[in-house]
Design a protein around this motif. Structure first.
Motif, PDB file in Angstrom:
ATOM      1  N   THR A  61       0.843  -1.200   0.000  1.00 55.60           N
ATOM      2  CA  THR A  61       0.000   0.000   0.000  1.00 55.60           C
ATOM      3  C   THR A  61       0.878   1.249   0.000  1.00 55.60           C
ATOM      4  O   THR A  61       2.047   1.191   0.393  1.00 55.60           O
ATOM      5  N   PRO A  62       0.321   2.383  -0.448  1.00 55.69           N
ATOM      6  CA  PRO A  62       1.104   3.623  -0.476  1.00 55.69           C
ATOM      7  C   PRO A  62       1.700   3.948   0.899  1.00 55.69           C
ATOM      8  O   PRO A  62       1.036   3.816   1.925  1.00 55.69           O
ATOM      9  N   GLY A  63       2.975   4.344   0.877  1.00 57.13           N
ATOM     10  CA  GLY A  63       3.668   4.725   2.106  1.00 57.13           C
ATOM     11  C   GLY A  63       4.305   3.558   2.839  1.00 57.13           C
ATOM     12  O   GLY A  63       4.872   3.744   3.917  1.00 57.13           O
ATOM     13  N   ASN A  64       4.243   2.357   2.269  1.00 58.04           N
ATOM     14  CA  ASN A  64       4.789   1.173   2.938  1.00 58.04           C
ATOM     15  C   ASN A  64       5.814   0.459   2.064  1.00 58.04           C
ATOM     16  O   ASN A  64       5.935   0.716   0.876  1.00 58.04           O
ATOM     17  N   SER A  65       6.524  -0.473   2.702  1.00 52.96           N
ATOM     18  CA  SER A  65       7.534  -1.284   2.027  1.00 52.96           C
ATOM     19  C   SER A  65       7.316  -2.748   2.360  1.00 52.96           C
ATOM     20  O   SER A  65       6.736  -3.078   3.399  1.00 52.96           O
ATOM     21  N   THR A 104       7.258   5.051 -11.206  1.00 58.38           N
ATOM     22  CA  THR A 104       8.199   5.823 -10.381  1.00 58.38           C
ATOM     23  C   THR A 104       7.765   5.891  -8.918  1.00 58.38           C
ATOM     24  O   THR A 104       8.548   6.307  -8.066  1.00 58.38           O
ATOM     25  N   TRP A 105       6.534   5.494  -8.613  1.00 58.22           N
ATOM     26  CA  TRP A 105       6.084   5.459  -7.218  1.00 58.22           C
ATOM     27  C   TRP A 105       6.654   4.243  -6.479  1.00 58.22           C
ATOM     28  O   TRP A 105       6.552   4.152  -5.265  1.00 58.22           O
ATOM     29  N   PHE A 106       7.217   3.314  -7.228  1.00 58.39           N
ATOM     30  CA  PHE A 106       7.742   2.077  -6.654  1.00 58.39           C
ATOM     31  C   PHE A 106       9.265   2.077  -6.738  1.00 58.39           C
ATOM     32  O   PHE A 106       9.833   2.237  -7.821  1.00 58.39           O
ATOM     33  N   THR A 107       9.911   1.897  -5.600  1.00 55.24           N
ATOM     34  CA  THR A 107      11.375   1.903  -5.561  1.00 55.24           C
ATOM     35  C   THR A 107      11.880   0.581  -4.988  1.00 55.24           C
ATOM     36  O   THR A 107      11.705   0.332  -3.789  1.00 55.24           O
ATOM     37  N   PRO A 108      12.485  -0.250  -5.840  1.00 55.27           N
ATOM     38  CA  PRO A 108      13.095  -1.482  -5.329  1.00 55.27           C
ATOM     39  C   PRO A 108      14.559  -1.240  -4.969  1.00 55.27           C
ATOM     40  O   PRO A 108      15.244  -0.462  -5.631  1.00 55.27           O
ATOM     41  N   THR A 133       9.436  -0.297  -2.054  1.00 56.94           N
ATOM     42  CA  THR A 133       8.696   0.769  -1.375  1.00 56.94           C
ATOM     43  C   THR A 133       7.699   1.390  -2.347  1.00 56.94           C
ATOM     44  O   THR A 133       8.040   1.684  -3.497  1.00 56.94           O
ATOM     45  N   PHE A 134       6.471   1.597  -1.863  1.00 55.38           N
ATOM     46  CA  PHE A 134       5.412   2.247  -2.626  1.00 55.38           C
ATOM     47  C   PHE A 134       5.253   3.641  -2.019  1.00 55.38           C
ATOM     48  O   PHE A 134       4.737   3.794  -0.911  1.00 55.38           O
ATOM     49  N   ALA A 135       5.718   4.670  -2.738  1.00 51.14           N
ATOM     50  CA  ALA A 135       5.663   6.046  -2.237  1.00 51.14           C
ATOM     51  C   ALA A 135       4.224   6.524  -2.152  1.00 51.14           C
ATOM     52  O   ALA A 135       3.398   6.234  -3.018  1.00 51.14           O
ATOM     53  N   ASP A 136       3.929   7.267  -1.126  1.00 50.60           N
ATOM     54  CA  ASP A 136       2.604   7.843  -0.913  1.00 50.60           C
ATOM     55  C   ASP A 136       2.604   9.256  -1.477  1.00 50.60           C
ATOM     56  O   ASP A 136       3.461  10.069  -1.137  1.00 50.60           O
ATOM     57  N   CYS A 145      -3.679   2.008  -8.676  1.00 53.12           N
ATOM     58  CA  CYS A 145      -2.738   0.973  -8.233  1.00 53.12           C
ATOM     59  C   CYS A 145      -3.420  -0.128  -7.412  1.00 53.12           C
ATOM     60  O   CYS A 145      -2.798  -1.159  -7.139  1.00 53.12           O
ATOM     61  N   LYS A 146      -4.682   0.083  -7.040  1.00 52.67           N
ATOM     62  CA  LYS A 146      -5.396  -0.943  -6.268  1.00 52.67           C
ATOM     63  C   LYS A 146      -5.517  -2.216  -7.103  1.00 52.67           C
ATOM     64  O   LYS A 146      -6.032  -2.187  -8.224  1.00 52.67           O
TER      65      LYS A 146
END
Length: 158
Positions: A61-65, A104-108, A133-136, A145-146
């Motif tokens: 979910t957004p804001g989590n890893s 770009t909202w996702f950072t591995p 990480t999914f940036a919020d 993204c759901k």
């Protein structure tokens, strides 16, 4: 014929032994030689591939890893060493969903392992661990993204 005394028998045996030893030494010297030479064979060219996989939990979910484990399966006939894994993110939206789920909202992350990880022929080994990480975003709706599928495409230097 005269009988041999014990002393004469010992002297005769010693003399015979000396003759044999002297003769053996001469034969050894006769057969001693020198030589040289070489041999060669081509090494394996390391052909074959290393199959890389990433394993991580669903439900990001957004804001989590979530933690990610990177594995290498050595499909070659000889051992190899993997030093790093480079992940690239792609997104497949859930059926019927429209909108944007920006990669770009996702950072591995996939830290480089100093010295690399040895992977034996025909074996699979854990190469690295990292996070996805999914940036919020406070300004962009991330609803598209759901239910989306996040795929990490992997490359390595081997």
């Amino acid at each position: 014929m005269r009988k041999m005394t014990k002393k004469n028998k010992v002297l005769a045996a010693a003399g015979a032994l000396a003759l044999v030893a002297g003769g053996g030494g001469a034969a050894y010297a006769y057969w001693t030689t020198t030589g040289d030479g070489s041999g060669s064979a081509a090494n394996s060219n390391g052909g074959g591939t290393v199959a890389l996989t990433a394993q991580f939990s669903q439900g990001l979910t957004p804001g989590n890893s979530v933690p990610v484990e990177y594995y290498a399966e050595n499909e070659t006939a000889s051992g190899t060493r993997v030093f790093s894994v480079s992940p690239t993110v792609s997104i497949t939206l859930a059926a019927g969903v429209t909108g944007t789920c920006d990669t770009t909202w996702f950072t591995p992350t996939a830290p480089v392992v100093a010295g690399g990880v040895a992977v034996a022929a025909g074996a699979t080994a854990l190469v690295s661990t990292g996070d996805l990480t999914f940036a919020d975003s406070a300004t962009v709706d991330q609803s598209a993204c759901k239910g989306a599928t996040v795929t990490l495409t992997l490359e390595s230097d081997k």
